[in-house]
Design an enzyme around this catalytic site. Structure first.
Site, mmCIF file in Angstrom:
data_model
loop_
_atom_site.group_PDB
_atom_site.id
_atom_site.type_symbol
_atom_site.label_atom_id
_atom_site.label_comp_id
_atom_site.label_asym_id
_atom_site.label_seq_id
_atom_site.Cartn_x
_atom_site.Cartn_y
_atom_site.Cartn_z
ATOM 1 N N ARG A 1 6.189 -4.945 4.885
ATOM 2 C CA ARG A 1 7.357 -4.393 5.560
ATOM 3 C C ARG A 1 7.108 -4.396 7.070
ATOM 4 N NH1 ARG A 1 9.917 -5.562 1.896
ATOM 5 N NH2 ARG A 1 11.214 -4.306 0.529
ATOM 6 N N HIS B 1 12.009 -13.415 6.178
ATOM 7 C CA HIS B 1 11.878 -12.664 4.915
ATOM 8 C C HIS B 1 12.103 -13.584 3.707
ATOM 9 C CE1 HIS B 1 12.058 -8.282 3.349
ATOM 10 N NE2 HIS B 1 11.644 -9.065 2.367
HETATM 11 P P1 NDP Z 1 2.228 -2.489 -5.347
HETATM 12 O O1 NDP Z 1 2.827 -1.131 -5.432
HETATM 13 O O2 NDP Z 1 1.844 -3.175 -6.614
HETATM 14 O O3 NDP Z 1 0.895 -2.421 -4.444
HETATM 15 C C1 NDP Z 1 0.839 -1.718 -3.241
HETATM 16 C C2 NDP Z 1 -0.609 -1.743 -2.737
HETATM 17 O O4 NDP Z 1 -0.661 -1.101 -1.466
HETATM 18 C C3 NDP Z 1 -1.573 -0.988 -3.664
HETATM 19 O O5 NDP Z 1 -2.788 -1.682 -3.781
HETATM 20 C C4 NDP Z 1 -1.771 0.336 -2.916
HETATM 21 O O6 NDP Z 1 -3.021 0.962 -3.153
HETATM 22 C C5 NDP Z 1 -1.709 -0.144 -1.484
HETATM 23 N N1 NDP Z 1 -1.413 0.981 -0.600
HETATM 24 C C6 NDP Z 1 -0.321 1.781 -0.588
HETATM 25 N N2 NDP Z 1 -0.431 2.740 0.359
HETATM 26 C C7 NDP Z 1 -1.632 2.520 0.955
HETATM 27 C C8 NDP Z 1 -2.346 3.179 1.996
HETATM 28 N N3 NDP Z 1 -1.851 4.256 2.613
HETATM 29 N N4 NDP Z 1 -3.569 2.698 2.342
HETATM 30 C C9 NDP Z 1 -4.099 1.626 1.718
HETATM 31 N N5 NDP Z 1 -3.475 0.950 0.718
HETATM 32 C C10 NDP Z 1 -2.259 1.409 0.345
HETATM 33 O O7 NDP Z 1 3.223 -3.365 -4.493
HETATM 34 P P2 NDP Z 1 3.415 -4.955 -4.444
HETATM 35 O O8 NDP Z 1 2.087 -5.600 -4.290
HETATM 36 O O9 NDP Z 1 4.284 -5.415 -5.545
HETATM 37 O O10 NDP Z 1 4.286 -5.090 -3.102
HETATM 38 C C11 NDP Z 1 3.837 -4.555 -1.857
HETATM 39 C C12 NDP Z 1 4.987 -4.535 -0.875
HETATM 40 O O11 NDP Z 1 5.344 -5.843 -0.497
HETATM 41 C C13 NDP Z 1 6.290 -3.944 -1.438
HETATM 42 O O12 NDP Z 1 6.273 -2.531 -1.371
HETATM 43 C C14 NDP Z 1 7.340 -4.552 -0.535
HETATM 44 O O13 NDP Z 1 7.588 -3.711 0.559
HETATM 45 C C15 NDP Z 1 6.692 -5.848 -0.042
HETATM 46 N N6 NDP Z 1 7.382 -7.057 -0.567
HETATM 47 C C16 NDP Z 1 7.840 -8.000 0.313
HETATM 48 C C17 NDP Z 1 8.483 -9.146 -0.159
HETATM 49 C C18 NDP Z 1 8.928 -10.244 0.765
HETATM 50 O O14 NDP Z 1 9.735 -11.079 0.376
HETATM 51 N N7 NDP Z 1 8.437 -10.301 2.002
HETATM 52 C C19 NDP Z 1 8.740 -9.329 -1.597
HETATM 53 C C20 NDP Z 1 8.128 -8.329 -2.436
HETATM 54 C C21 NDP Z 1 7.493 -7.227 -1.912
HETATM 55 P P3 NDP Z 1 -3.410 1.501 -4.618
HETATM 56 O O15 NDP Z 1 -3.624 0.253 -5.445
HETATM 57 O O16 NDP Z 1 -4.666 2.230 -4.373
HETATM 58 O O17 NDP Z 1 -2.251 2.333 -5.094
#
Ligand code: NDP
Length: 311
Positions: free
Chosen positions: A227, A275
Site C-alpha cells: 500500500r 497498481h
Molecule cells: P497477508 O495478510 O497474508 O500478510 C501480511 C504480512 O504482513 C504478514 O506476514 C504479516 O505478519 C505482515 N505484517 C503485518 N503487519 C506487520 C507489522 N506491523 N510488522 C511486520 N510485518 C507485518 O497479506 P497478503 O500477503 O495477501 O497481502 C499483503 C498486502 O498486499 C495486502 O494487505 C494489500 O494491501 C497488498 N496487495 C496489493 C496488491 C496489488 O495489486 N498491488 C494486490 C494484493 C494485495 P504476520 O505473518 O506475522 O501476521
C-alpha cells in the site's frame, strides 16, 4: 439472505460480470447488483473493492463484507461499520504469483542493467556492463503472508540471498526470517533490494519515513506493491536525491491514480506502475460464493480478517 456485488470501481471487472460468474457456481444464490438491488434489508453479504461511506447505513442487515482482493484497510477502519459485521478477503494464487513476478522483473531490470542497455541502443552504442551476480545479491521481503512468502520462495529458488520480515515469527526454508520492529534496521542495512508487501495498518502507515529510509543500503532499491501509505513520499524523494535508497519502484502510491503533478512521475530514480502487479483474480470468485454459503449455514468463513489487527 442476499449477496450484493457493488465493487465501487469503474475500470475493473463490472458488477454484473462478477454476478454472472458467481451465479454460474451458485445457481440458487440470491445475487444482486446496484441495478437489481430490490429491498436493501435483504442484503446480508456485500462484495466490494472500495467501501462507500453510506454502505453500512443503507444495508441494515449486513453481516459480512467480502473484499474482492486482499487489502481491507478502508473496510476495517470504516467509522460506521459496526464491530459485529465480519470482514473476509480473498487469497487467490494468481495475484500472489503476479506480484512475485513483478518484484522479480524489477529486480532483474536492475541486476541486468536493462534501462542502461535500452538507452545505449537508442544511441547505437555497444556498451558492455557486468551484470550483478544473483548469489551476491541480498533481497529483503517485508511481509511474509500469502504474497510475501511466495515472493521470498521464488527469489530464493532463483538464487538470491533472501531475508524476510513479519510481525510474528516465521520459518521459511532457505530464508533468514526476522520479526518485529526492532529487527528492521538489521534487515534494511543488508539488502540490495527491499520488496514491501505489507498491509496498511496503524503500525505500517508511514513506516518508511526519513529515519527508516536512511537505514537502507546506499544505492539499494525499494520496491512497494503493498500500500502506498507505507512510504512518506516527500521523505522518499529527499532520500533518493541523496542516493539512499538509489531507486524506488512503486506499484502503489499514497494517492491513486497518482496526480499528474506528483514529483514522483518525473523523478529519475523512480519507476511507477499503476497498481497492476496483482491484476488477475484467477478462480478466487468461487470463494465468494463459498463464503455466502458458509454465512448462510453458520460454517467458519474462508479468509476471515482479524478486525483488531487490521489484516
Ligand atoms: P497477508 O495478510 O497474508 O500478510 C501480511 C504480512 O504482513 C504478514 O506476514 C504479516 O505478519 C505482515 N505484517 C503485518 N503487519 C506487520 C507489522 N506491523 N510488522 C511486520 N510485518 C507485518 O497479506 P497478503 O500477503 O495477501 O497481502 C499483503 C498486502 O498486499 C495486502 O494487505 C494489500 O494491501 C497488498 N496487495 C496489493 C496488491 C496489488 O495489486 N498491488 C494486490 C494484493 C494485495 P504476520 O505473518 O506475522 O501476521
Amino acid at each position: 439472505m442476499a449477496l450484493l456485488i457493488d465493487t465501487g470501481l469503474s475500470d475493473w471487472i463490472g458488477d454484473s460480470e462478477i454476478a454472472a460468474k458467481l451465479r454460474a457456481t451458485a445457481p440458487d444464490a440470491d445475487i444482486r447488483t446496484p441495478e437489481t438491488l430490490g429491498n436493501p434489508e435483504d442484503i446480508t453479504m456485500l462484495a466490494l473493492v472500495n467501501m462507500q461511506s453510506d454502505h453500512p447505513a443503507r444495508l441494515p442487515n449486513l453481516e459480512l463484507v467480502q473484499k474482492l482482493g486482499a487489502g481491507v484497510e478502508t473496510i476495517v477502519s470504516h467509522p460506521d461499520l459496526p464491530t459485529r459485521i465480519r470482514v473476509a478477503r480473498l487469497k487467490p494464487d494468481a495475484p500472489a504469483q503476479g506480484i512475485a513476478e513483478w518484484f522479480l522483473a524489477y529486480i532483474l531490470r536492475t541486476q541486468r542493467h536493462m534501462a542502461f542497455h535500452e538507452a545505449a541502443q537508442t544511441r547505437a552504442e555497444w556498451s558492455p556492463r557486468e551484470p550483478i551476480f544473483t548469489p551476491d545479491t541480498v533481497v529483503g521481503v517485508l511481509g511474509l503472508g500469502h504474497i510475501g512468502a511466495r515472493t521470498a520462495l521464488m527469489l530464493r529458488t532463483i538464487g538470491f540471498q533472501v531475508m524476510g520480515w513479519s510481525r510474528t515469527p516465521k520459518t521459511i526454508e532457505g530464508v533468514t526470517c526476522l520479526h518485529g520492529q526492532d529487527t528492521l534496521p538489521q534487515l534494511l542495512g543488508q539488502c540490495d533490494h527491499v520488496c514491501a508487501i505489507l498491509p496498511s495498518t496503524p503500525q505500517t502507515v508511514g513506516l518508511f519515513d526519513a529515519k527508516t529510509l536512511a537505514m537502507m543500503k546506499p544505492g539499494s532499491q525499494l520496491l512497494n506493491a503493498g500500500r502506498g501509505d507505507l512510504i512518506d513520499e516527500d521523505a522518499l524523494i529527499a532520500a533518493l536525491d541523496n542516493g539512499t535508497p538509489g531507486h524506488a519502484v512503486l506499484d502503489v502510491t499514497s494517492q491513486e491514480p497518482l496526480p499528474q503533478d506528483s514529483p514522483l512521475w518525473a523523478h529519475p530514480a523512480v519507476t511507477i506502475t499503476p497498481h497492476i502487479s496483482g491484476w488477475h483474480l484467477g478462480d478466487a470468485l468461487s470463494d465468494v460464493a463459498e463464503n455466502f454459503r458458509r454465512l448462510s449455514s453458520g460454517a467458519p468463513l474462508l479468509h476471515e480478517v482479524d478486525r483488531e489487527q487490521g489484516y
